[in-house]
Design a protein around this motif. Structure first.
Motif, short mmCIF file in Angstrom:
data_model
loop_
_atom_site.label_atom_id
_atom_site.label_comp_id
_atom_site.label_asym_id
_atom_site.label_seq_id
_atom_site.Cartn_x
_atom_site.Cartn_y
_atom_site.Cartn_z
N GLU A 111 37.67 17.05 25.12
CA GLU A 111 37.21 16.26 23.87
C GLU A 111 36.11 15.18 24.23
OE1 GLU A 111 40.89 15.18 22.39
OE2 GLU A 111 41.31 17.24 21.54
N LEU A 112 34.85 15.47 23.53
CA LEU A 112 34.07 14.46 23.64
C LEU A 112 34.45 13.04 22.84
CD1 LEU A 112 31.33 13.83 25.11
CD2 LEU A 112 30.07 14.82 23.42
N VAL A 113 34.82 12.03 23.17
CA VAL A 113 35.01 11.03 22.37
C VAL A 113 34.23 9.66 22.37
CG1 VAL A 113 37.33 11.54 22.57
CG2 VAL A 113 36.55 9.78 24.34
N ASP A 114 34.11 9.08 21.36
CA ASP A 114 33.47 7.60 21.54
C ASP A 114 34.52 6.72 21.81
OD1 ASP A 114 35.26 6.86 19.19
OD2 ASP A 114 33.60 6.60 17.70
N PRO A 115 33.87 5.37 21.87
CA PRO A 115 34.56 4.16 22.39
C PRO A 115 35.96 3.76 21.83
CG PRO A 115 32.30 3.66 22.34
CD PRO A 115 32.49 4.94 21.88
N ALA A 116 36.10 4.35 20.57
CA ALA A 116 37.17 3.73 19.96
C ALA A 116 38.26 5.18 20.27
CB ALA A 116 36.86 3.79 18.25
N GLY A 117 37.78 6.20 20.64
CA GLY A 117 38.83 7.25 21.00
C GLY A 117 38.88 8.15 19.83
N ASP A 151 40.73 9.91 32.34
CA ASP A 151 42.35 10.58 32.29
C ASP A 151 42.92 9.22 32.12
OD1 ASP A 151 44.56 11.36 32.93
OD2 ASP A 151 44.37 11.94 34.91
N PRO A 152 43.43 9.03 30.93
CA PRO A 152 44.30 7.79 30.89
C PRO A 152 46.02 8.07 31.20
CG PRO A 152 43.99 9.03 28.78
CD PRO A 152 43.07 9.74 29.98
N LYS A 153 45.91 8.93 32.04
CA LYS A 153 47.37 9.40 32.73
C LYS A 153 48.54 9.39 31.50
CE LYS A 153 45.84 8.82 37.05
NZ LYS A 153 45.94 10.01 37.80
N GLY A 154 48.33 10.14 30.58
CA GLY A 154 49.10 10.54 29.34
C GLY A 154 49.19 9.39 28.44
N ALA A 155 48.52 8.44 28.40
CA ALA A 155 48.55 7.59 27.25
C ALA A 155 47.50 7.92 26.32
CB ALA A 155 47.98 5.99 27.70
N GLY A 156 47.79 7.61 25.08
CA GLY A 156 46.81 8.37 23.97
C GLY A 156 45.43 7.60 23.82
N LEU A 157 44.64 7.90 23.05
CA LEU A 157 43.32 7.42 23.09
C LEU A 157 43.21 6.16 22.14
CD1 LEU A 157 41.21 10.67 22.71
CD2 LEU A 157 41.41 9.37 24.75
N ASP A 158 44.41 6.04 21.41
CA ASP A 158 44.37 4.76 20.68
C ASP A 158 45.02 3.63 21.21
OD1 ASP A 158 46.90 5.91 20.65
OD2 ASP A 158 47.17 6.13 18.46
N GLY A 159 45.45 3.78 22.46
CA GLY A 159 46.02 2.36 23.34
C GLY A 159 45.23 1.60 24.06
N VAL A 206 42.19 18.06 27.35
CA VAL A 206 43.50 18.09 26.63
C VAL A 206 43.85 19.75 26.78
CG1 VAL A 206 44.58 17.71 24.50
CG2 VAL A 206 42.95 16.14 24.99
N GLY A 207 44.81 19.78 27.34
CA GLY A 207 45.06 21.38 27.95
C GLY A 207 44.13 21.95 28.54
N LYS A 208 43.41 23.04 27.91
CA LYS A 208 42.28 23.73 28.35
C LYS A 208 40.85 23.51 27.86
CE LYS A 208 44.96 27.78 29.78
NZ LYS A 208 45.20 29.12 29.86
N ARG A 258 41.31 1.96 25.61
CA ARG A 258 40.13 0.84 25.07
C ARG A 258 39.72 0.06 26.59
NH1 ARG A 258 44.13 0.07 20.94
NH2 ARG A 258 44.83 -1.91 22.14
N SER A 259 40.65 -0.22 27.39
CA SER A 259 40.25 -0.74 28.75
C SER A 259 39.23 0.00 29.36
CB SER A 259 41.60 -0.90 29.67
OG SER A 259 41.08 -1.55 30.59
N THR A 260 39.20 1.46 29.67
CA THR A 260 38.34 2.42 30.17
C THR A 260 36.91 2.47 29.32
OG1 THR A 260 39.12 4.67 29.11
CG2 THR A 260 40.24 3.81 31.18
#
Length: 145
Positions: free
Chosen positions: A26-32, A49-57, A21-23, A61-63
């Protein structure tokens, strides 16, 4: 009168990937859910890289579902995951090979198929760079690059 007891359960969040995210990363869990932020990519976690999609979409979730389906040994070889929709997940391995995964449907079967394709390829021609396609779990494909 009910008992005066409060039960608290703590569930530790386990990171599965990092997201740039920018520079920062972010370390994230499976729920984003963001667990930590760093200026360097956390070692041992693939870059998603969810190509601009948010971590809540659906895309993230698929990745996450794909990563969770991989056996630990195989997950450790994934350096990055990209997806522009929930149905076009692609993995990059430490060897430089790519894996066309498709959707998260049948991920357990796809993970088993991928392990078999990698083993088969290593036995036949380990120096040839390839793309593994497990998007149809009944018909795995190894294509040369």
């Amino acid at each position: 009168m009910p008992p005066h007891t409060l039960v608290v359960r703590i569930t530790e969040r386990e990171p599965i990937a990092s997201v740039k995210v920018g520079k920062t990363f972010e370390l994230v869990d499976p729920a984003g859910v963001i667990i930590a932020t760093s200026t360097k990519q956390p070692a041992g976690y693939p870059l998603v890289d969810p190509k601009g999609a948010g971590l809540d979409g659906k895309v993230f979730r698929s990745t996450a579902e794909v990563l969770l389906s991989l056996p630990d040994q195989l997950r450790k070889t994934v350096t990055s995951v990209t997806a522009s929709t929930a149905d076009d997940v692609t993995l990059t391995l430490t060897t430089g090979e790519h894996v066309v995964w498709g959707s998260a449907d049948s991920s357990d079967r796809k993970a088993q198929l991928l392990a078999g394709l990698i083993k088969d390829h290593k036995a036949r021609n380990p120096t040839q760079s390839v793309v593994y396609d497990v998007s149809a779990p009944d018909n795995g494909i190894i294509r040369t690059k």
